[in-house]
Design a protein around this motif. Structure first.
Motif, PDB file in Angstrom:
ATOM      1  N   SER A  52      96.238 -13.382 133.804  1.00  0.00           N
ATOM      2  CA  SER A  52      96.685 -12.687 132.594  1.00  0.00           C
ATOM      3  C   SER A  52      98.033 -13.203 132.109  1.00  0.00           C
ATOM      4  O   SER A  52      98.540 -12.744 131.094  1.00  0.00           O
ATOM      5  N   GLU A 108      95.293  -7.773 142.466  1.00  0.00           N
ATOM      6  CA  GLU A 108      96.353  -7.527 141.482  1.00  0.00           C
ATOM      7  C   GLU A 108      97.107  -8.822 141.194  1.00  0.00           C
ATOM      8  O   GLU A 108      97.434  -9.125 140.032  1.00  0.00           O
ATOM      9  N   ARG A 119      84.654 -11.035 136.438  1.00  0.00           N
ATOM     10  CA  ARG A 119      85.077 -11.052 135.035  1.00  0.00           C
ATOM     11  C   ARG A 119      83.975 -11.608 134.136  1.00  0.00           C
ATOM     12  O   ARG A 119      83.734 -11.101 133.044  1.00  0.00           O
ATOM     13  N   ASP A 127      94.869 -11.095 139.121  1.00  0.00           N
ATOM     14  CA  ASP A 127      94.777 -10.625 137.738  1.00  0.00           C
ATOM     15  C   ASP A 127      96.062 -10.937 136.974  1.00  0.00           C
ATOM     16  O   ASP A 127      96.025 -11.352 135.804  1.00  0.00           O
ATOM     17  N   ASP A 128      97.214 -10.749 137.629  1.00  0.00           N
ATOM     18  CA  ASP A 128      98.489 -11.074 136.997  1.00  0.00           C
ATOM     19  C   ASP A 128      98.571 -12.572 136.696  1.00  0.00           C
ATOM     20  O   ASP A 128      99.104 -12.977 135.657  1.00  0.00           O
ATOM     21  N   TYR A 163      86.866 -12.707 141.742  1.00  0.00           N
ATOM     22  CA  TYR A 163      87.490 -12.218 140.501  1.00  0.00           C
ATOM     23  C   TYR A 163      86.846 -12.859 139.280  1.00  0.00           C
ATOM     24  O   TYR A 163      86.491 -12.177 138.310  1.00  0.00           O
TER      25      TYR A 163
END
Length: 241
Positions: free
Chosen positions: A12, A5, A44, A8-9, A40
Protein backbone atom coordinates in the motif's frame (compact mmCIF):
# COMPACT_ATOMS: atom_id res chain seq x y z
CA UNK A 1 3.16 -5.54 13.68
CA UNK A 2 2.42 -9.03 12.24
CA UNK A 3 3.57 -10.19 8.82
CA UNK A 4 0.26 -9.53 7.05
CA UNK A 5 0.11 -5.96 8.38
CA UNK A 6 3.70 -5.40 7.27
CA UNK A 7 2.98 -6.87 3.83
CA UNK A 8 -0.15 -4.75 3.42
CA UNK A 9 1.76 -1.61 4.42
CA UNK A 10 4.46 -2.51 1.87
CA UNK A 11 2.07 -3.01 -1.06
CA UNK A 12 0.00 0.00 0.00
CA UNK A 13 3.07 2.23 0.00
CA UNK A 14 2.90 3.07 3.70
CA UNK A 15 6.36 1.79 4.66
CA UNK A 16 9.19 4.36 4.87
CA UNK A 17 11.93 3.80 2.31
CA UNK A 18 14.33 2.31 4.89
CA UNK A 19 11.76 -0.24 6.11
CA UNK A 20 10.80 -1.00 2.49
CA UNK A 21 14.43 -1.85 1.76
CA UNK A 22 14.64 -4.10 4.82
CA UNK A 23 11.42 -5.83 3.79
CA UNK A 24 12.74 -6.53 0.28
CA UNK A 25 15.99 -7.89 1.71
CA UNK A 26 14.12 -10.16 4.14
CA UNK A 27 11.90 -11.38 1.33
CA UNK A 28 14.93 -12.85 -0.43
CA UNK A 29 16.00 -14.97 2.57
CA UNK A 30 12.89 -15.52 4.71
CA UNK A 31 10.82 -18.36 3.23
CA UNK A 32 7.97 -17.81 5.74
CA UNK A 33 7.70 -14.17 4.70
CA UNK A 34 7.74 -15.19 1.03
CA UNK A 35 4.89 -17.65 1.69
CA UNK A 36 2.94 -14.92 3.49
CA UNK A 37 3.43 -12.56 0.53
CA UNK A 38 2.19 -15.25 -1.85
CA UNK A 39 -0.89 -15.79 0.36
CA UNK A 40 -1.52 -12.03 0.51
CA UNK A 41 -1.32 -11.61 -3.29
CA UNK A 42 -3.56 -14.62 -3.91
CA UNK A 43 -6.12 -13.36 -1.38
CA UNK A 44 -6.09 -9.89 -2.90
CA UNK A 45 -6.53 -11.32 -6.40
CA UNK A 46 -9.44 -13.46 -5.17
CA UNK A 47 -11.07 -10.38 -3.62
CA UNK A 48 -10.65 -8.46 -6.87
CA UNK A 49 -12.14 -11.35 -8.85
CA UNK A 50 -15.10 -11.51 -6.47
CA UNK A 51 -15.64 -7.76 -6.82
CA UNK A 52 -15.62 -8.06 -10.61
CA UNK A 53 -18.06 -10.98 -10.45
CA UNK A 54 -20.42 -8.95 -8.23
CA UNK A 55 -20.19 -6.00 -10.59
CA UNK A 56 -20.96 -8.27 -13.56
CA UNK A 57 -23.98 -9.70 -11.73
CA UNK A 58 -25.30 -6.18 -10.99
CA UNK A 59 -24.84 -5.23 -14.65
CA UNK A 60 -26.72 -8.36 -15.76
CA UNK A 61 -29.58 -7.48 -13.40
CA UNK A 62 -29.78 -3.96 -14.83
CA UNK A 63 -29.66 -5.33 -18.38
CA UNK A 64 -32.62 -7.63 -17.70
CA UNK A 65 -34.57 -4.78 -16.14
CA UNK A 66 -33.87 -2.53 -19.12
CA UNK A 67 -35.07 -5.27 -21.47
CA UNK A 68 -38.51 -5.12 -19.84
CA UNK A 69 -38.85 -1.36 -20.40
CA UNK A 70 -41.08 -0.26 -23.27
CA UNK A 71 -38.88 0.11 -26.39
CA UNK A 72 -38.20 3.56 -27.82
CA UNK A 73 -40.27 4.48 -30.90
CA UNK A 74 -38.53 3.86 -34.23
CA UNK A 75 -38.45 7.55 -35.11
CA UNK A 76 -36.79 8.43 -31.79
CA UNK A 77 -34.21 5.68 -32.21
CA UNK A 78 -33.31 6.93 -35.68
CA UNK A 79 -32.90 10.48 -34.36
CA UNK A 80 -30.75 9.28 -31.46
CA UNK A 81 -28.57 7.22 -33.80
CA UNK A 82 -28.09 10.25 -36.07
CA UNK A 83 -26.99 12.38 -33.11
CA UNK A 84 -24.53 9.72 -31.98
CA UNK A 85 -23.04 9.44 -35.46
CA UNK A 86 -22.63 13.21 -35.60
CA UNK A 87 -20.88 13.29 -32.22
CA UNK A 88 -18.59 10.43 -33.16
CA UNK A 89 -17.82 11.97 -36.52
CA UNK A 90 -16.82 15.29 -34.98
CA UNK A 91 -15.11 14.10 -31.82
CA UNK A 92 -14.22 10.46 -32.23
CA UNK A 93 -10.82 11.07 -33.78
CA UNK A 94 -9.90 13.61 -31.11
CA UNK A 95 -11.07 11.23 -28.37
CA UNK A 96 -8.94 8.33 -29.49
CA UNK A 97 -5.93 10.58 -30.07
CA UNK A 98 -6.19 11.90 -26.53
CA UNK A 99 -6.15 8.53 -24.75
CA UNK A 100 -3.74 8.53 -21.84
CA UNK A 101 -0.61 6.45 -22.54
CA UNK A 102 0.17 3.57 -20.22
CA UNK A 103 2.79 3.83 -17.49
CA UNK A 104 5.11 1.63 -19.57
CA UNK A 105 4.67 3.91 -22.59
CA UNK A 106 5.34 7.01 -20.47
CA UNK A 107 8.53 5.45 -19.12
CA UNK A 108 9.64 4.38 -22.59
CA UNK A 109 9.08 7.88 -23.98
CA UNK A 110 11.13 9.41 -21.18
CA UNK A 111 13.95 6.86 -21.56
CA UNK A 112 14.15 7.49 -25.30
CA UNK A 113 14.17 11.27 -24.82
CA UNK A 114 16.64 11.48 -21.95
CA UNK A 115 18.87 8.43 -22.08
CA UNK A 116 19.35 7.47 -25.72
CA UNK A 117 22.63 9.40 -25.42
CA UNK A 118 24.79 10.38 -22.44
CA UNK A 119 26.65 13.62 -21.83
CA UNK A 120 30.43 13.37 -21.70
CA UNK A 121 30.49 15.28 -18.39
CA UNK A 122 29.26 12.09 -16.71
CA UNK A 123 32.67 10.57 -17.39
CA UNK A 124 35.04 13.44 -16.77
CA UNK A 125 38.35 12.58 -15.06
CA UNK A 126 37.90 8.84 -15.72
CA UNK A 127 39.28 7.05 -18.78
CA UNK A 128 37.18 3.95 -18.08
CA UNK A 129 33.95 5.90 -17.73
CA UNK A 130 34.73 7.92 -20.84
CA UNK A 131 35.30 4.74 -22.82
CA UNK A 132 32.01 3.31 -21.54
CA UNK A 133 30.07 6.49 -22.34
CA UNK A 134 31.52 6.56 -25.86
CA UNK A 135 30.48 2.94 -26.40
CA UNK A 136 27.02 3.70 -25.01
CA UNK A 137 26.56 6.64 -27.36
CA UNK A 138 27.70 4.49 -30.29
CA UNK A 139 24.95 2.02 -29.50
CA UNK A 140 27.38 -0.65 -28.25
CA UNK A 141 25.49 -1.24 -25.03
CA UNK A 142 26.86 -4.70 -24.29
CA UNK A 143 30.45 -3.44 -24.52
CA UNK A 144 29.58 -0.36 -22.44
CA UNK A 145 28.00 -2.57 -19.80
CA UNK A 146 31.17 -4.67 -19.59
CA UNK A 147 33.23 -1.51 -18.98
CA UNK A 148 30.94 -0.30 -16.20
CA UNK A 149 30.76 -3.77 -14.61
CA UNK A 150 34.55 -3.97 -14.54
CA UNK A 151 34.72 -0.55 -12.90
CA UNK A 152 32.15 -1.60 -10.29
CA UNK A 153 34.17 -4.74 -9.60
CA UNK A 154 37.06 -2.48 -8.67
CA UNK A 155 35.00 0.33 -7.08
CA UNK A 156 31.65 -1.17 -5.96
CA UNK A 157 30.24 2.12 -4.65
CA UNK A 158 31.18 4.41 -7.53
CA UNK A 159 27.96 6.37 -8.00
CA UNK A 160 28.63 7.25 -11.64
CA UNK A 161 29.35 3.62 -12.54
CA UNK A 162 26.21 2.46 -10.70
CA UNK A 163 24.10 4.94 -12.64
CA UNK A 164 25.68 4.07 -15.99
CA UNK A 165 25.52 0.31 -15.41
CA UNK A 166 21.88 0.73 -14.44
CA UNK A 167 21.14 2.69 -17.60
CA UNK A 168 22.75 0.01 -19.76
CA UNK A 169 20.63 -2.65 -18.01
CA UNK A 170 17.53 -0.50 -18.45
CA UNK A 171 18.18 0.07 -22.16
CA UNK A 172 18.85 -3.63 -22.78
CA UNK A 173 15.71 -4.83 -20.99
CA UNK A 174 17.43 -6.30 -17.92
CA UNK A 175 15.10 -4.49 -15.58
CA UNK A 176 15.75 -6.59 -12.47
CA UNK A 177 19.47 -5.83 -12.69
CA UNK A 178 18.81 -2.15 -13.39
CA UNK A 179 16.66 -1.92 -10.25
CA UNK A 180 19.49 -3.44 -8.19
CA UNK A 181 21.98 -0.88 -9.51
CA UNK A 182 19.63 2.08 -9.01
CA UNK A 183 18.59 0.87 -5.56
CA UNK A 184 22.25 0.68 -4.49
CA UNK A 185 22.74 4.18 -5.88
CA UNK A 186 19.66 5.49 -4.08
CA UNK A 187 20.96 4.19 -0.75
CA UNK A 188 24.00 6.50 -0.90
CA UNK A 189 23.23 9.47 1.33
CA UNK A 190 26.46 11.43 0.91
CA UNK A 191 25.91 12.58 -2.68
CA UNK A 192 25.13 16.18 -3.61
CA UNK A 193 22.61 14.92 -6.18
CA UNK A 194 21.33 11.36 -6.33
CA UNK A 195 19.01 10.17 -9.14
CA UNK A 196 18.82 6.61 -7.80
CA UNK A 197 15.22 6.64 -6.53
CA UNK A 198 13.91 8.38 -9.64
CA UNK A 199 15.68 5.94 -11.97
CA UNK A 200 14.43 2.97 -9.95
CA UNK A 201 10.88 4.32 -10.28
CA UNK A 202 11.34 4.78 -14.02
CA UNK A 203 12.61 1.21 -14.36
CA UNK A 204 9.67 -0.18 -12.41
CA UNK A 205 7.25 1.71 -14.68
CA UNK A 206 9.01 0.22 -17.70
CA UNK A 207 9.11 -3.33 -16.24
CA UNK A 208 5.40 -3.22 -15.41
CA UNK A 209 5.09 -6.14 -13.03
CA UNK A 210 1.90 -6.31 -10.86
CA UNK A 211 3.20 -4.14 -8.00
CA UNK A 212 5.66 -2.02 -9.99
CA UNK A 213 3.38 0.89 -10.83
CA UNK A 214 2.40 1.37 -7.20
CA UNK A 215 5.98 1.09 -5.97
CA UNK A 216 7.11 3.50 -8.69
CA UNK A 217 4.48 6.03 -7.60
CA UNK A 218 5.68 5.76 -3.99
CA UNK A 219 9.28 6.35 -5.08
CA UNK A 220 8.31 9.32 -7.24
CA UNK A 221 6.45 10.89 -4.30
CA UNK A 222 9.56 10.43 -2.12
CA UNK A 223 11.66 12.15 -4.80
CA UNK A 224 9.20 15.05 -4.87
CA UNK A 225 8.75 15.26 -1.10
CA UNK A 226 12.50 15.24 -0.38
CA UNK A 227 13.41 17.47 -3.34
CA UNK A 228 15.74 14.83 -4.79
CA UNK A 229 17.27 14.75 -8.27
CA UNK A 230 14.54 14.15 -10.83
CA UNK A 231 11.88 16.08 -8.88
CA UNK A 232 10.57 18.02 -11.89
CA UNK A 233 10.42 14.87 -14.01
CA UNK A 234 8.78 12.96 -11.15
CA UNK A 235 6.07 15.62 -10.85
CA UNK A 236 5.42 15.37 -14.58
CA UNK A 237 5.18 11.58 -14.47
CA UNK A 238 2.88 11.64 -11.41
CA UNK A 239 0.50 13.99 -13.27
CA UNK A 240 0.33 11.58 -16.21
CA UNK A 241 -0.02 8.31 -14.31
Amino acid sequence: MNDLELIDDYFSGRLPVEERARFETSLQTNSQLADAVAFYLLARQAAQNEARANQKARFETLRKKSASVRPMPVRSRIALAACLLLVLGLGGYWFFQQQTPSATELADQYIQQKYSRLTTTMAEKSDSLQLGVNLYNDGKLTEAGAVFSDLLHRQPNDDRALKLAGLVSLRTGRYDQAIIFFHRLGEQTDLFANPGLFLEALTRLKRGQPTDNHQAEVLLKIVIGHNLEGKAEAEELIRKL
